[in-house]
Design a protein around this motif. Structure first.
Motif, PDB file in Angstrom:
ATOM      1  N   LEU A  24       0.835  -1.199   0.000  1.00  0.00           N
ATOM      2  CA  LEU A  24       0.000   0.000   0.000  1.00  0.00           C
ATOM      3  C   LEU A  24       0.869   1.248   0.000  1.00  0.00           C
ATOM      4  CD1 LEU A  24      -2.743   1.380   0.127  1.00  0.00           C
ATOM      5  CD2 LEU A  24      -2.697   1.073   2.613  1.00  0.00           C
ATOM      6  N   ARG A  25       1.905   1.240   0.816  1.00  0.00           N
ATOM      7  CA  ARG A  25       2.831   2.376   0.843  1.00  0.00           C
ATOM      8  C   ARG A  25       3.445   2.581  -0.542  1.00  0.00           C
ATOM      9  NH1 ARG A  25       7.500   3.403   5.261  1.00  0.00           N
ATOM     10  NH2 ARG A  25       5.640   3.182   6.515  1.00  0.00           N
ATOM     11  N   GLY A  26       3.871   1.481  -1.162  1.00  0.00           N
ATOM     12  CA  GLY A  26       4.470   1.552  -2.500  1.00  0.00           C
ATOM     13  C   GLY A  26       3.509   2.129  -3.526  1.00  0.00           C
TER      14      GLY A  26
ATOM     15  N   THR B 256       6.633   7.136   8.191  1.00  0.00           N
ATOM     16  CA  THR B 256       5.514   6.471   8.868  1.00  0.00           C
ATOM     17  C   THR B 256       4.429   7.473   9.235  1.00  0.00           C
ATOM     18  OG1 THR B 256       7.000   4.768   9.700  1.00  0.00           O
ATOM     19  CG2 THR B 256       4.901   5.021  10.846  1.00  0.00           C
ATOM     20  N   ARG B 257       4.817   8.620   9.733  1.00  0.00           N
ATOM     21  CA  ARG B 257       3.825   9.644  10.110  1.00  0.00           C
ATOM     22  C   ARG B 257       3.106  10.202   8.885  1.00  0.00           C
ATOM     23  NH1 ARG B 257       3.614  10.173  15.290  1.00  0.00           N
ATOM     24  NH2 ARG B 257       5.445  10.012  16.600  1.00  0.00           N
ATOM     25  N   ASP B 258       3.857  10.426   7.801  1.00  0.00           N
ATOM     26  CA  ASP B 258       3.227  10.913   6.563  1.00  0.00           C
ATOM     27  C   ASP B 258       2.227   9.891   6.030  1.00  0.00           C
ATOM     28  OD1 ASP B 258       4.784  13.205   6.685  1.00  0.00           O
ATOM     29  OD2 ASP B 258       6.295  12.438   5.277  1.00  0.00           O
ATOM     30  N   LEU B 259       2.621   8.613   6.065  1.00  0.00           N
ATOM     31  CA  LEU B 259       1.723   7.565   5.596  1.00  0.00           C
ATOM     32  C   LEU B 259       0.457   7.524   6.438  1.00  0.00           C
ATOM     33  CD1 LEU B 259       1.170   5.188   3.708  1.00  0.00           C
ATOM     34  CD2 LEU B 259       2.449   3.739   5.293  1.00  0.00           C
ATOM     35  N   THR B 260       0.603   7.695   7.745  1.00  0.00           N
ATOM     36  CA  THR B 260      -0.557   7.731   8.637  1.00  0.00           C
ATOM     37  C   THR B 260      -1.505   8.856   8.225  1.00  0.00           C
ATOM     38  OG1 THR B 260       0.770   6.879  10.454  1.00  0.00           O
ATOM     39  CG2 THR B 260      -1.278   7.962  11.046  1.00  0.00           C
ATOM     40  N   ALA B 261      -0.953  10.031   7.949  1.00  0.00           N
ATOM     41  CA  ALA B 261      -1.779  11.187   7.562  1.00  0.00           C
ATOM     42  C   ALA B 261      -2.488  10.936   6.238  1.00  0.00           C
ATOM     43  CB  ALA B 261      -0.913  12.441   7.481  1.00  0.00           C
TER      44      ALA B 261
ATOM     45  N   PRO C 297       0.699   5.466  13.824  1.00  0.00           N
ATOM     46  CA  PRO C 297       2.084   5.214  13.420  1.00  0.00           C
ATOM     47  C   PRO C 297       2.706   3.985  14.084  1.00  0.00           C
ATOM     48  CG  PRO C 297       1.790   7.538  13.962  1.00  0.00           C
ATOM     49  CD  PRO C 297       0.523   6.831  14.331  1.00  0.00           C
ATOM     50  N   ALA C 298       2.355   3.720  15.334  1.00  0.00           N
ATOM     51  CA  ALA C 298       2.919   2.560  16.032  1.00  0.00           C
ATOM     52  C   ALA C 298       2.525   1.257  15.341  1.00  0.00           C
ATOM     53  CB  ALA C 298       2.475   2.546  17.488  1.00  0.00           C
ATOM     54  N   THR C 299       1.303   1.188  14.861  1.00  0.00           N
ATOM     55  CA  THR C 299       0.846  -0.018  14.171  1.00  0.00           C
ATOM     56  C   THR C 299       1.589  -0.191  12.852  1.00  0.00           C
ATOM     57  OG1 THR C 299      -1.324   0.159  15.200  1.00  0.00           O
ATOM     58  CG2 THR C 299      -1.175  -1.193  13.220  1.00  0.00           C
ATOM     59  N   ILE C 300       1.772   0.893  12.121  1.00  0.00           N
ATOM     60  CA  ILE C 300       2.519   0.816  10.857  1.00  0.00           C
ATOM     61  C   ILE C 300       3.951   0.386  11.130  1.00  0.00           C
ATOM     62  CG2 ILE C 300       3.438   2.169   8.927  1.00  0.00           C
ATOM     63  CD1 ILE C 300       0.841   3.828   9.044  1.00  0.00           C
TER      64      ILE C 300
ATOM     65  N   THR D 179       1.716   9.355  -5.882  1.00  0.00           N
ATOM     66  CA  THR D 179       2.016  10.751  -5.558  1.00  0.00           C
ATOM     67  C   THR D 179       3.413  11.190  -5.989  1.00  0.00           C
ATOM     68  OG1 THR D 179       2.857  10.176  -3.369  1.00  0.00           O
ATOM     69  CG2 THR D 179       0.486  10.699  -3.548  1.00  0.00           C
ATOM     70  N   GLY D 180       4.302  10.233  -6.239  1.00  0.00           N
ATOM     71  CA  GLY D 180       5.660  10.573  -6.626  1.00  0.00           C
ATOM     72  C   GLY D 180       6.529  11.023  -5.472  1.00  0.00           C
ATOM     73  N   GLN D 181       6.133  10.720  -4.257  1.00  0.00           N
ATOM     74  CA  GLN D 181       6.943  11.086  -3.090  1.00  0.00           C
ATOM     75  C   GLN D 181       7.063   9.907  -2.139  1.00  0.00           C
ATOM     76  OE1 GLN D 181       5.164  14.277  -0.872  1.00  0.00           O
ATOM     77  NE2 GLN D 181       3.100  13.488  -1.121  1.00  0.00           N
ATOM     78  N   ARG D 182       8.098   9.948  -1.302  1.00  0.00           N
ATOM     79  CA  ARG D 182       8.288   8.910  -0.290  1.00  0.00           C
ATOM     80  C   ARG D 182       7.610   9.351   1.001  1.00  0.00           C
ATOM     81  NH1 ARG D 182      11.052   4.649  -0.826  1.00  0.00           N
ATOM     82  NH2 ARG D 182      11.815   4.578   1.298  1.00  0.00           N
ATOM     83  N   PHE D 183       7.032   8.373   1.710  1.00  0.00           N
ATOM     84  CA  PHE D 183       6.307   8.673   2.936  1.00  0.00           C
ATOM     85  C   PHE D 183       7.022   8.113   4.151  1.00  0.00           C
ATOM     86  CE2 PHE D 183       2.631   8.464  -0.098  1.00  0.00           C
ATOM     87  CZ  PHE D 183       2.302   9.809  -0.041  1.00  0.00           C
TER      88      PHE D 183
END
Length: 171
Positions: free
Chosen positions: A4-6, A18-23, A34-37, A12-16
């Motif tokens: 999913l992160r990939g 853990t906090r960015d991915l959460t948002a 974030p702790a779960t990720i 979006t063309g950007q790297r996330f």
């Protein structure tokens, strides 16, 4: 989660982080902290290669957290003893290999911890009791404690002098 992160990073063309991915996931209606990720990343990247049976059998978040804590405690312990990076890396590989020996439907961590403490005692030239005490302190406080003071010699107080007896009939 990795896939999913990939996909999101590709979209979006950007790297996330853990906090960015959460948002980003929150914006899309998924509530995940974030702790779960972070736990999921650790399970997939670090643990799955060594304990796939335990993970597929439903190893829970608390067990994953305990394993991760042992991993971090090992690094904290060795860093406190100012060991070289190569020693840290070897100890981590050893820990993961030891963990792999116990892979199964039910993963018992107590024997892993005992073997880990014995191994660390050997590479540090310390007693297992000392390593175990330090591990317990790190587990409780998150950091190594001050070295214990030397044992104090026990000198019991001297008994009071015996009262002198006066012979009966003395003046």
């Amino acid at each position: 989660m990795r896939e999913l992160r990939g996909l999101l990073e590709q979209e979006t063309g950007q790297r996330f982080s853990t906090r960015d991915l959460t948002a980003v996931l929150r914006e899309r209606g998924y509530t995940i902290d974030p702790a779960t990720i972070s736990r999921m990343d650790y399970a997939v990247e670090v643990l799955f290669p060594v304990i796939p049976v335990a993970l597929r059998s439903g190893l829970g978040p608390s067990q994953i957290d305990r394993i991760r804590k042992l991993d971090k405690m090992t690094l904290t312990f060795l860093n406190h003893r100012q060991r070289e990076q190569t020693v840290l890396e070897e100890a981590r590989r050893w820990f993961l290999a030891c963990l792999g020996q116990y892979d199964g439907e039910y993963l018992a961590l107590d024997p892993v911890r005992c073997e880990l403490e014995a191994h660390l005692a050997e590479i540090c030239g310390e007693s297992i009791a000392k390593v175990r005490a330090d591990f317990d302190f790190i587990e409780q406080h998150g950091a190594p404690g001050p070295d214990a003071p030397p044992a104090l010699a026990f000198n019991p107080p001297e008994p009071p002098p015996k009262p002198s007896r006066m012979p009966t009939g003395a003046p």
